[in-house]
Design an enzyme around this catalytic site. Structure first.
Site, mmCIF file in Angstrom:
data_model
loop_
_atom_site.group_PDB
_atom_site.id
_atom_site.type_symbol
_atom_site.label_atom_id
_atom_site.label_comp_id
_atom_site.label_asym_id
_atom_site.label_seq_id
_atom_site.Cartn_x
_atom_site.Cartn_y
_atom_site.Cartn_z
ATOM 1 N N ASP A 100 128.252 -6.807 18.152
ATOM 2 C CA ASP A 100 128.414 -5.568 19.034
ATOM 3 C C ASP A 100 127.384 -4.740 19.085
ATOM 4 O O ASP A 100 126.207 -4.834 18.499
ATOM 5 C CB ASP A 100 129.672 -4.659 18.159
ATOM 6 C CG ASP A 100 130.332 -3.743 19.108
ATOM 7 O OD1 ASP A 100 130.375 -3.573 20.064
ATOM 8 O OD2 ASP A 100 131.565 -3.195 18.464
ATOM 9 N N ASP A 132 137.318 -3.156 26.349
ATOM 10 C CA ASP A 132 138.050 -2.559 25.173
ATOM 11 C C ASP A 132 139.374 -2.203 25.590
ATOM 12 O O ASP A 132 140.058 -1.770 25.099
ATOM 13 C CB ASP A 132 137.343 -1.259 24.717
ATOM 14 C CG ASP A 132 136.577 -1.516 23.642
ATOM 15 O OD1 ASP A 132 136.540 -2.790 23.065
ATOM 16 O OD2 ASP A 132 135.568 -0.779 23.063
HETATM 17 C C1 DGJ Z 1 133.687 -1.563 20.291
HETATM 18 C C2 DGJ Z 1 134.360 -3.023 20.323
HETATM 19 O O1 DGJ Z 1 134.571 -3.247 21.891
HETATM 20 C C3 DGJ Z 1 135.604 -3.120 19.951
HETATM 21 O O2 DGJ Z 1 136.187 -4.270 19.937
HETATM 22 C C4 DGJ Z 1 135.380 -2.943 18.297
HETATM 23 O O3 DGJ Z 1 134.587 -4.018 17.716
HETATM 24 C C5 DGJ Z 1 134.668 -1.562 17.982
HETATM 25 N N1 DGJ Z 1 133.463 -1.527 18.692
HETATM 26 C C6 DGJ Z 1 134.517 -1.511 16.620
HETATM 27 O O4 DGJ Z 1 133.689 -0.354 16.254
#
Ligand code: DGJ
Length: 720
Positions: free
Chosen positions: A471, A541
Site C-alpha cells: 500500500d 476503495d
Molecule cells: C488503503 C487501502 O486502499 C485499503 O484497502 C486499506 O488497505 C487501507 N489503506 C489500510 O490502511
C-alpha cells in the site's frame, strides 16, 4: 521483417499486425513523424512534406513539419519533447541523424519497468542515433514494434558527450504529430474512490493536458490518453492510445495548430524534474507505449490488455489463476485479534476461499492510522502467537496467508522516525506536511531502500507469507532529500521512483512465489509501472457494486481484468450506504481478481449459499476472465445499465455479464449483442440449453431477462 529502411527515400517503416508507423529523415537530418495508422503497402511518403505548401514567410517552416522528437529547434513553437540546458545556458538543441540500428527483439531498460519479449521474433527495435553538434548532446530514440499487436514501445536515451555538465529540463518519452485538428482527447480522471473515470473532450487550438505532480501517478489522472476521431465509438473508428510505463509525476500534453496537425507528448513531468548530466553520463526516460486501434476503443484496449498481461507483468503469477481471497480490512478495520480473524478464516475455508489477507494494523501499536508505520514488528497484544502462529493456523485450514505492508511510509510516532528523522522527504526549515499522519521515506537514498528491503524480507522469509498487499497512502509535499546537493534536489521525484523500482525488483525476485498486489489509497497508483513488479492492483476503495461497474469499466480502457482487484463487500456499503444483493455483488466482482472484504462469519445462510455458488463459478471461469479477450458492451456512464463479455483465449466459451443499475417500468426487452464470436459456430447457453449461431448472438443478441434495480445477469455460452 517488421522494420525496413529505405536508403533512397530515407524512411523507416515499422509494420506489424494492422499497423504502420513511418519515420522520414528530413534533408537537414532531423527525423519526421510521417505516418502512424492503418497498415500501408508502401512507405514512400516523402511527398507528404516535399509537396507541403510553404506558409507565410514570417513563420518558421519548422512549425509545419511532423517531428519525431521536437526540441523547439529552427522555430518549432509547438509543445517541446525535450529541452537541454548546455554550457552556454540556453536550451536550444538541434538533433540530427548520425546512424541507426535495427535489432531483433527488444533491449531492456535497466532500472525501469518496461514491456519485454520472451523470444526475439516477437518484436524488432529501431535505434535512431542523433547528435547536437554544438553542445555535444546525443540522443538515441528507441522504437520497438510488437509483431502480435503492432504496439510500439518508445523511450529515449540521452548522453552528455561533451566536456561540460548539462542539464535536462524536459525529457519526454515520446511525441507524435498526427495530421488533422478534429481530434478528441480521452483520458481517465478521478479522485479517491472514483478512480479512472473516462472523459472525452475536443482538442483545442492551443494546448490541453493531464498530469501528476504528486510523486505518484495518482488518483486524479492516469498516465494514459487517447486521440480519437469524433465519430469513434467502442466498436468503430480510429483511436491512438498512449500509455506511460511509470508510477511517478508525469505529463501528457496535446494541442492542435493552424497547420492541420495535432501534437501529443508524454513523459516525466517537467514541473517535478531536472537532471544534471555530467560529462560521459547517460539518462534513460521511462517507456511510452503507443497503440493504434482501427475498430474503436475496444480494439485499442484489447491490444493494451494482451501486451500488459503477457509482456509487462512478469513472474509465476502472470499466467497462474489468481486465488479467491478474503481481506479483513472492511470486516474489522484496526479492531481485530486472532480469534476474530480465525472466525473469518474458518468460514472462508468452508466457502472455498483460497487466501486470507491480513490488512493494516498488525504491527507496532497501530490501533488507529496515526502511528507505527516503519515499525514492522508484530503486535503481540493482537496476535499473541505472532505472524508465524497465525500463518500456521491459516495454512492448517487450507488457505494461503497474505499480509499488508506500507513500506514507503513512516509515522512521526514510530521508533523508526525517532531513530532517523532525516530519512523522510523534507526540506530543512520547512514544516513537514503530514497526510494521514504520515511522512514519506526518502527512497532516493540507498540506506533507506536497504532498510525497506531488509525489513520486508525478514518477514517474508520467516512468517509463511504467500501474498503481499503493498500500500502507499499519501503523495509528495516537501520533496527534498537530506543527501542530495542543491543542484540535484529537483531530481528527487524521479530518484525516488528509481529507488522504489530497485526495492521492488529486489524483493519480488527474492520471493518469486509470493503474489504481490499494489495499492494506493485504493487505485491511486494503478499504472503500468507498478504492474511490471506486481501483476495486480487494488482497483479502488469504493467497493459498492454499482460504483464498481464504472470503476471496472473505466479501468478496462487500458488495464486487463487480471490486473484489477475486485471484492464483494458488506451492505449497506461502507462508501455509499447502498444495499445491493449478494448475487449482484458477486457478479460484479467476478469481472476482476475476485475476493471478499467483509466479515464472513456474520453472513446469513442464504448469502453464504449464494457466495459459495459464485466462488465455484469463479473457479470454473477465471481462466477466461483473467486470460481471455475482454469487450465492453454497454457503458454505465451512458445510462442505467452496463455490460461486458469475456471470450476464452481459444474462443471456446463466452461469459456475458449484464447489470441493471436502475430499472424502468414498461420497458421493452433487452437484447445484448455479443462480439468477437465465430459467425458460423454454434454456442450453447449452459443455463437454458438453447443453442445459437455466433452470427445470431452478435446480430440479434441474447435476451436479458427483465431486471430490477441493482441486479445482474451472467450467461455462459460454450462453443459446440
Ligand atoms: C488503503 C487501502 O486502499 C485499503 O484497502 C486499506 O488497505 C487501507 N489503506 C489500510 O490502511
Amino acid at each position: 521483417m517488421l522494420i525496413t529502411y529505405s536508403a533512397s527515400s530515407r524512411t523507416f517503416h515499422l509494420a506489424a499486425a494492422d499497423v504502420s508507423y513511418v519515420i522520414g529523415l528530413h534533408d537537414k537530418g532531423f527525423p519526421m513523424n510521417l505516418y502512424w495508422g492503418a497498415r500501408l503497402t508502401s512507405a514512400d511518403l516523402g511527398y507528404l512534406w516535399e509537396d507541403c505548401p510553404l506558409g507565410a514567410s514570417f513563420d518558421p517552416q519548422a512549425n509545419r513539419y511532423p517531428m519525431e522528437y521536437p526540441t523547439g529547434a529552427w522555430g518549432d513553437h509547438r509543445i517541446p519533447a525535450c529541452r537541454i540546458q548546455g554550457a552556454y545556458g540556453d536550451v536550444v538543441t538541434q538533433f540530427l541523424y548520425v546512424s541507426h540500428e535495427i535489432l531483433p527483439g527488444k533491449p531492456s531498460l535497466p532500472g525501469l519497468p518496461a514491456t519485454y519479449v520472451e523470444d526475439p521474433s516477437e518484436a524488432e527495435t529501431l535505434l535512431l542515433n542523433l547528435e547536437d553538434a554544438l553542445t555535444g548532446a546525443k540522443v538515441q530514440l528507441s522504437y520497438t514494434i510488437f509483431a502480435a499487436t503492432g504496439a510500439i514501445a518508445r523511450s529515449v536515451r540521452f548522453e552528455n558527450a561533451s566536456q561540460e555538465p548539462m542539464r535536462l529540463v524536459e525529457a519526454a518519452s515520446a511525441s507524435v504529430d498526427l495530421f488533422g485538428t478534429d481530434w478528441e482527447l480521452l483520458h481517465l480522471w478521478g479522485g479517491w474512490a472514483i478512480e479512472r473515470t473516462p472523459q472525452r473532450l475536443p482538442i483545442p487550438r492551443g494546448e490541453t493536458g493531464i498530469s501528476s505532480r504528486r510523486g505518484a501517478s495518482g488518483h486524479e489522472h492516469n498516465p494514459f490518453a487517447a486521440l480519437l476521431r469524433p465519430e469513434t465509438t467502442e466498436s468503430q473508428g480510429e483511436v491512438y492510445g498512449f500509455s506511460l510505463v511509470y508510477s511517478g509525476s508525469f505529463a501528457i500534453r496535446a494541442g492542435a495548430n493552424a497547420y492541420e496537425s495535432t501534437r501529443l507528448t508524454l513523459g516525466l513531468n517537467p514541473a517535478d524534474f531536472t537532471w544534471l548530466l555530467e560529462p560521459g553520463e547517460t539518462f534513460v526516460t521511462p517507456e511510452a507505449v503507443l497503440v493504434y486501434g482501427a475498430q474503436g476503443l475496444n480494439s485499442m484496449s484489447q491490444k493494451f490488455h494482451s501486451l500488459y498481461r503477457s509482456r509487462l507483468c512478469r513472474g509465476v503469477w502472470r499466467d497462474t489463476p489468481r486465488p479467491v481471497l478474503v481481506n479483513n480490512w472492511e470486516a474489522t478495520y484496526f479492531g481485530f485479534d486472532e480469534d476474530k480473524l480465525m472466525a473469518i478464516v474458518d468460514r472462508a475455508a468452508e466457502m472455498g476461499i483460497e487466501l486470507f489477507v491480513l490488512d493494516d494494523g498488525w504491527f507496532g501499536v497501530r490501533n488507529t492510522d496515526n502511528c507505527s508505520l516503519g515499525d514492522w514488528v508484530v503486535n503481540k497484544k493482537k496476535l499473541p502467537n505472532g505472524l508465524e502462529g497465525l500463518s500456521k493456523k491459516v495454512h492448517a485450514k487450507g488457505l494461503k496467508f497474505g499480509l499488508w505492508f506500507e513500506p514507503e511510509m513512516v509515522s512521526p510516532d514510530s521508533d523508526l522516525y525517532r531513530a532517523h528523522p532525516d530519512w523522510c522527504l523534507h526540506v530543512p526549515g520547512r514544516e513537514r506536511t503530514e497526510c494521514r499522519q504520515q511522512l514519506i521515506l526518502d527512497l532516493s537514498r540507498e540506506d533507506v531502500c536497504r532498510y525497506i528491503v531488509d525489513a520486508v524480507s525478514a518477514i517474508l522469509s520467516t512468517c509463511g507469507i504467500d501474498y503481499v498487499k503493498w500500500d502507499m497512502n499519501r503523495n509528495f509535499t516537501e520533496a527534498g532529500s537530506a543527501l542530495l546537493p542543491p543542484q540535484r534536489q529537483r531530481e528527487v521525484s524521479h530518484r525516488y521512483m528509481l529507488g522504489l523500482y530497485r526495492v521492488l525488483e529486489e524483493i519480488t525476485s527474492r520471493f518469486p512465489q509470493v503474489l504481490f498486489e499494489s495499492c494506493s489509497g485504493g487505485g491511486g497508483r494503478f499504472d503500468p509501472g507498478m504492474l511490471y513488479y506486481m501483476p495486480q492492483t487494488w482497483t479502488s476503495d469504493d467497493t459498492d457494486a454499482m460504483e464498481r461497474l464504472k470503476l471496472q469499466y473505466g479501468t478496462s480502457i487500458v488495464y486487463p481484468a487480471s490486473s484489477m482487484g475486485a471484492h464483494v463487500s458488506a451492505v449497506p456499503n461502507h462508501q455509499t450506504g447502498r444495499t445491493t444483493s449478494m448475487q449482484t455483488r458477486c457478479d460484479v466482482a467476478l469481472g476482476g481478481n475476485y475476493g471478499y472484504e467483509l466479515d464472513l462469519s456474520k453472513l446469513s445462510a442464504e448469502d453464504v449459499a449464494t457466495a459459495k455458488a459464485s466462488i465455484a463459478l469463479v473457479k470454473e471461469i477465471r481462466g477466461i476472465v483473467q486470460q481471455g479477450t475482454f469487450t465492453r458492451l454497454v457503458s454505465p456512464f451512458a445510462g442505467n445499465s452496463a455490460a461486458w463479455q469475456f471470450l476464452a483465449p481459444d474462443g471456446s466459451e463466452v461469459v456475458a455479464c449484464y447489470f441493471s443499475v436502475l430499472s424502468s417500468p414498461n420497458r421493452s426487452v433487452i437484447r445484448l449483442r455479443l462480439q468477437g464470436l465465430e459467425p458460423q459456430r454454434r454456442y450453447r447457453d449452459l443455463a437454458t440449453g438453447r443453442v445459437y449461431d455466433g452470427s445470431v448472438l452478435m446480430g440479434a443478441g441474447l435476451i436479458v431477462p427483465a431486471m430490477q434495480d441493482f441486479s445482474s445477469y451472467v450467461a455462459r455460452l460454450r462453443a459446440e
